[in-house]
Design a protein around this motif. Structure first.
Motif, PDB file in Angstrom:
ATOM      1  N   ASN A  64      63.319  -6.317   5.122  1.00  0.00           N
ATOM      2  CA  ASN A  64      64.206  -6.219   6.291  1.00  0.00           C
ATOM      3  C   ASN A  64      65.151  -7.410   6.426  1.00  0.00           C
ATOM      4  O   ASN A  64      66.301  -7.255   6.823  1.00  0.00           O
ATOM      5  N   ASP A  65      64.668  -8.608   6.053  1.00  0.00           N
ATOM      6  CA  ASP A  65      65.537  -9.802   6.103  1.00  0.00           C
ATOM      7  C   ASP A  65      66.733  -9.615   5.162  1.00  0.00           C
ATOM      8  O   ASP A  65      67.879  -9.875   5.518  1.00  0.00           O
ATOM      9  N   PHE A  66      66.429  -9.163   3.926  1.00  0.00           N
ATOM     10  CA  PHE A  66      67.508  -9.026   2.941  1.00  0.00           C
ATOM     11  C   PHE A  66      68.406  -7.825   3.261  1.00  0.00           C
ATOM     12  O   PHE A  66      69.606  -7.866   3.001  1.00  0.00           O
ATOM     13  N   LYS A  67      67.807  -6.796   3.859  1.00  0.00           N
ATOM     14  CA  LYS A  67      68.627  -5.629   4.256  1.00  0.00           C
ATOM     15  C   LYS A  67      69.680  -6.072   5.282  1.00  0.00           C
ATOM     16  O   LYS A  67      70.861  -5.743   5.174  1.00  0.00           O
ATOM     17  N   LYS A  68      69.243  -6.871   6.248  1.00  0.00           N
ATOM     18  CA  LYS A  68      70.155  -7.330   7.306  1.00  0.00           C
ATOM     19  C   LYS A  68      71.247  -8.234   6.720  1.00  0.00           C
ATOM     20  O   LYS A  68      72.435  -8.069   7.003  1.00  0.00           O
ATOM     21  N   ALA A  69      70.828  -9.166   5.858  1.00  0.00           N
ATOM     22  CA  ALA A  69      71.799 -10.106   5.257  1.00  0.00           C
ATOM     23  C   ALA A  69      72.795  -9.341   4.382  1.00  0.00           C
ATOM     24  O   ALA A  69      74.006  -9.603   4.413  1.00  0.00           O
TER      25      ALA A  69
ATOM     26  N   GLU B  86      92.175   0.907  -5.792  1.00  0.00           N
ATOM     27  CA  GLU B  86      91.363  -0.185  -5.231  1.00  0.00           C
ATOM     28  C   GLU B  86      89.946   0.293  -4.914  1.00  0.00           C
ATOM     29  O   GLU B  86      89.784   1.356  -4.291  1.00  0.00           O
ATOM     30  N   PRO B  87      88.933  -0.449  -5.328  1.00  0.00           N
ATOM     31  CA  PRO B  87      87.565  -0.101  -4.937  1.00  0.00           C
ATOM     32  C   PRO B  87      87.305  -0.541  -3.492  1.00  0.00           C
ATOM     33  O   PRO B  87      87.830  -1.575  -3.067  1.00  0.00           O
ATOM     34  N   VAL B  88      86.544   0.268  -2.771  1.00  0.00           N
ATOM     35  CA  VAL B  88      86.169  -0.120  -1.398  1.00  0.00           C
ATOM     36  C   VAL B  88      84.748  -0.672  -1.469  1.00  0.00           C
ATOM     37  O   VAL B  88      83.764   0.062  -1.364  1.00  0.00           O
ATOM     38  N   ILE B  89      84.682  -1.990  -1.654  1.00  0.00           N
ATOM     39  CA  ILE B  89      83.389  -2.648  -1.891  1.00  0.00           C
ATOM     40  C   ILE B  89      82.413  -2.426  -0.728  1.00  0.00           C
ATOM     41  O   ILE B  89      81.210  -2.287  -0.932  1.00  0.00           O
ATOM     42  N   SER B  90      82.968  -2.367   0.485  1.00  0.00           N
ATOM     43  CA  SER B  90      82.083  -2.233   1.653  1.00  0.00           C
ATOM     44  C   SER B  90      81.301  -0.919   1.626  1.00  0.00           C
ATOM     45  O   SER B  90      80.320  -0.777   2.361  1.00  0.00           O
ATOM     46  N   SER B  91      81.719   0.022   0.775  1.00  0.00           N
ATOM     47  CA  SER B  91      81.003   1.308   0.715  1.00  0.00           C
ATOM     48  C   SER B  91      79.983   1.349  -0.430  1.00  0.00           C
ATOM     49  O   SER B  91      79.311   2.365  -0.627  1.00  0.00           O
ATOM     50  N   ASN B  92      79.868   0.268  -1.201  1.00  0.00           N
ATOM     51  CA  ASN B  92      78.937   0.268  -2.353  1.00  0.00           C
ATOM     52  C   ASN B  92      77.495   0.549  -1.934  1.00  0.00           C
ATOM     53  O   ASN B  92      77.066   0.123  -0.845  1.00  0.00           O
ATOM     54  N   THR B  93      76.765   1.212  -2.811  1.00  0.00           N
ATOM     55  CA  THR B  93      75.314   1.364  -2.604  1.00  0.00           C
ATOM     56  C   THR B  93      74.703  -0.018  -2.411  1.00  0.00           C
ATOM     57  O   THR B  93      75.038  -0.969  -3.119  1.00  0.00           O
ATOM     58  N   ARG B  94      73.824  -0.140  -1.449  1.00  0.00           N
ATOM     59  CA  ARG B  94      73.148  -1.424  -1.186  1.00  0.00           C
ATOM     60  C   ARG B  94      71.880  -1.515  -2.044  1.00  0.00           C
ATOM     61  O   ARG B  94      71.239  -0.483  -2.314  1.00  0.00           O
ATOM     62  N   CYS B  95      71.484  -2.752  -2.354  1.00  0.00           N
ATOM     63  CA  CYS B  95      70.225  -2.937  -3.105  1.00  0.00           C
ATOM     64  C   CYS B  95      69.048  -2.341  -2.347  1.00  0.00           C
ATOM     65  O   CYS B  95      68.169  -1.707  -2.945  1.00  0.00           O
ATOM     66  N   TRP B  96      69.025  -2.533  -1.013  1.00  0.00           N
ATOM     67  CA  TRP B  96      67.874  -2.081  -0.242  1.00  0.00           C
ATOM     68  C   TRP B  96      67.726  -0.556  -0.281  1.00  0.00           C
ATOM     69  O   TRP B  96      66.629  -0.025  -0.075  1.00  0.00           O
ATOM     70  N   GLU B  97      68.810   0.147  -0.584  1.00  0.00           N
ATOM     71  CA  GLU B  97      68.730   1.611  -0.650  1.00  0.00           C
ATOM     72  C   GLU B  97      68.029   2.098  -1.912  1.00  0.00           C
ATOM     73  O   GLU B  97      67.656   3.260  -2.016  1.00  0.00           O
ATOM     74  N   LEU B  98      67.902   1.202  -2.908  1.00  0.00           N
ATOM     75  CA  LEU B  98      67.398   1.623  -4.216  1.00  0.00           C
ATOM     76  C   LEU B  98      65.881   1.581  -4.324  1.00  0.00           C
ATOM     77  O   LEU B  98      65.312   2.111  -5.279  1.00  0.00           O
ATOM     78  N   VAL B  99      65.240   0.892  -3.366  1.00  0.00           N
ATOM     79  CA  VAL B  99      63.779   0.697  -3.500  1.00  0.00           C
ATOM     80  C   VAL B  99      63.055   1.039  -2.195  1.00  0.00           C
ATOM     81  O   VAL B  99      63.638   0.923  -1.113  1.00  0.00           O
ATOM     82  N   PRO B 100      61.777   1.440  -2.291  1.00  0.00           N
ATOM     83  CA  PRO B 100      61.011   1.668  -1.054  1.00  0.00           C
ATOM     84  C   PRO B 100      60.751   0.340  -0.330  1.00  0.00           C
ATOM     85  O   PRO B 100      60.635  -0.704  -0.972  1.00  0.00           O
ATOM     86  N   GLU B 101      60.672   0.425   0.992  1.00  0.00           N
ATOM     87  CA  GLU B 101      60.520  -0.768   1.829  1.00  0.00           C
ATOM     88  C   GLU B 101      59.322  -1.624   1.407  1.00  0.00           C
ATOM     89  O   GLU B 101      59.384  -2.845   1.378  1.00  0.00           O
ATOM     90  N   ASN B 102      58.224  -0.943   1.025  1.00  0.00           N
ATOM     91  CA  ASN B 102      56.999  -1.704   0.725  1.00  0.00           C
ATOM     92  C   ASN B 102      57.026  -2.417  -0.639  1.00  0.00           C
ATOM     93  O   ASN B 102      56.080  -3.092  -1.006  1.00  0.00           O
ATOM     94  N   SER B 103      58.127  -2.272  -1.390  1.00  0.00           N
ATOM     95  CA  SER B 103      58.166  -2.949  -2.698  1.00  0.00           C
ATOM     96  C   SER B 103      58.728  -4.368  -2.605  1.00  0.00           C
ATOM     97  O   SER B 103      58.697  -5.111  -3.587  1.00  0.00           O
ATOM     98  N   LEU B 104      59.232  -4.758  -1.432  1.00  0.00           N
ATOM     99  CA  LEU B 104      59.791  -6.106  -1.283  1.00  0.00           C
ATOM    100  C   LEU B 104      59.151  -6.808  -0.083  1.00  0.00           C
ATOM    101  O   LEU B 104      59.110  -6.239   1.012  1.00  0.00           O
ATOM    102  N   SER B 105      58.705  -8.063  -0.285  1.00  0.00           N
ATOM    103  CA  SER B 105      58.048  -8.792   0.817  1.00  0.00           C
ATOM    104  C   SER B 105      58.983  -8.987   2.005  1.00  0.00           C
ATOM    105  O   SER B 105      58.557  -8.945   3.153  1.00  0.00           O
ATOM    106  N   ASP B 106      60.276  -9.245   1.715  1.00  0.00           N
ATOM    107  CA  ASP B 106      61.209  -9.588   2.798  1.00  0.00           C
ATOM    108  C   ASP B 106      62.304  -8.526   2.931  1.00  0.00           C
ATOM    109  O   ASP B 106      63.483  -8.849   3.146  1.00  0.00           O
TER     110      ASP B 106
END
Ligand SMILES: C[S@@+](CC[C@H](N)C(=O)[O-])C[C@H]1O[C@@H](n2cnc3c(N)ncnc32)[C@H](O)[C@@H]1O
Length: 288
Positions: free
Chosen positions: A176-181, A154-174
């Protein structure tokens, strides 16, 4: 819901490979075969065993199990959904399978088999779609004979790499909002995909009465270069025919324009760059 997500057998055939390059498809196929072999080897199948493949889908484990039995054994392909069983029936016919086999449309939370009737139960990526995991374990324990073995991946989905981990903070306008969601979605306890980890699984197996329990946690890594349109595909491909895609989950938090802009910016930040996506996976072996 799109045409490709109408049912499980179609999802398995089409959607699970949908955003991949040919090279990634081949890698994924090789990986699936290695998982199949590990689950079946862990099950310690004997030639005369009756093996139940629970949530068989298109038969990955069940067809592999024929290599382990002789004419005195049997493989039972079982799934909650008839389209999967139909697909296995067709494949068994096409492959001219002569070793004993049977087909069973059955929910794994209420398995339509007698107690103490099977020697081995095998499963891959099914629990992750079941909210009531304890009920499924309890049913598997009931249908196994004494000393029968349950082997699963079984894969443990909750441990998957998050999208926000793949890019520097300044490359996305929102960012922190998307990181939290994303964090909320990936750890939601009301979602079968994310309501468990190795500790939960170990506790549940013990509670339903398995005498021996071995849980081997592995890190699964996939490294590839992000192609055009890939981010859109990651975020719009649902993890099952009935579950929400990540984009649909984000739409519960934000306006569509904001979500679309996030996808556009994430794609731009990642395009033609290598990414390493990690996840934990569990090999589970339990003896009744
Ligand atoms: C990700 S697929 C895995 C299929 C197959 N085991 C494989 O490894 O390719 C999940 C499977 O679980 C089945 N499934 C989902 N809920 C189920 C339930 N409650 N009882 C039995 N099968 C279920 C689906 O129909 C689907 O075939």
């Amino acid at each position: 819901m799109s045409e490709t997500t109408l049912n499980w057998s179609q999802w398995l055939i089409k959607s699970r490979f949908s955003y991949m390059t040919e090279e990634q498809k081949q890698q994924t196929l090789n990986w699936l075969l290695s998982v199949r072999d590990a689950v079946l080897n862990n099950a310690a199948i004997r030639p005369s065993d009756t093996i139940l493949d629970i949530g068989t889908g298109t038969g990955l484990l069940g067809f592999g199990a024929f290599d382990y039995i002789d004419e005195s054994g049997k493989v039972i392909f079982s799934d909650k959904f008839e389209d999967c069983i139909d697909s296995c029936k067709q494949l068994a016919k096409d492959l001219n399978i002569t070793k004993p086999h049977d087909f069973l449309v059955s929910d794994c939370c209420n398995i339509k088999l007698h107690s103490n009737s099977i020697n081995r139960a095998v499963m891959r990526s099914v629990l992750v779609h079941i909210f009531e995991k304890q009920q499924a374990f309890s049913e598997i324990h009931r249908v196994l004979k004494p000393l029968g073995v349950f082997s699963a991946f079984e894969p443990v989905i909750s441990s998957n790499t998050r999208c926000w981990e793949l890019v520097p903070e300044n490359s996305l306008s929102d960012y922190n909002d998307f990181k939290k969601a994303e964090e909320e979605c990936m750890t939601a306890q009301d979602d079968p995909l994310t309501n468990f980890d190795e500790t939960t699984i170990a506790e549940l197996l013990k509670e339903v009465g398995f005498s021996q329990r071995i849980i081997d946690k592995q890190v699964v890594e996939s490294t590839y270069t992000v192609q055009s349109g890939m981010v859109e595909n990651w975020l719009t491909t649902p993890p099952s025919p009935t579950a929400k895609s990540m984009k649909e989950k984000f739409l519960l938090y934000f306006e569509e324009a904001k979500v679309n802009n996030y996808i556009k910016e994430l794609q731009a930040a990642l395009e033609n760059k290598p990414v390493c996506i990690k996840s934990n996976a569990l090999y589970i072996k339990a003896v009744k």
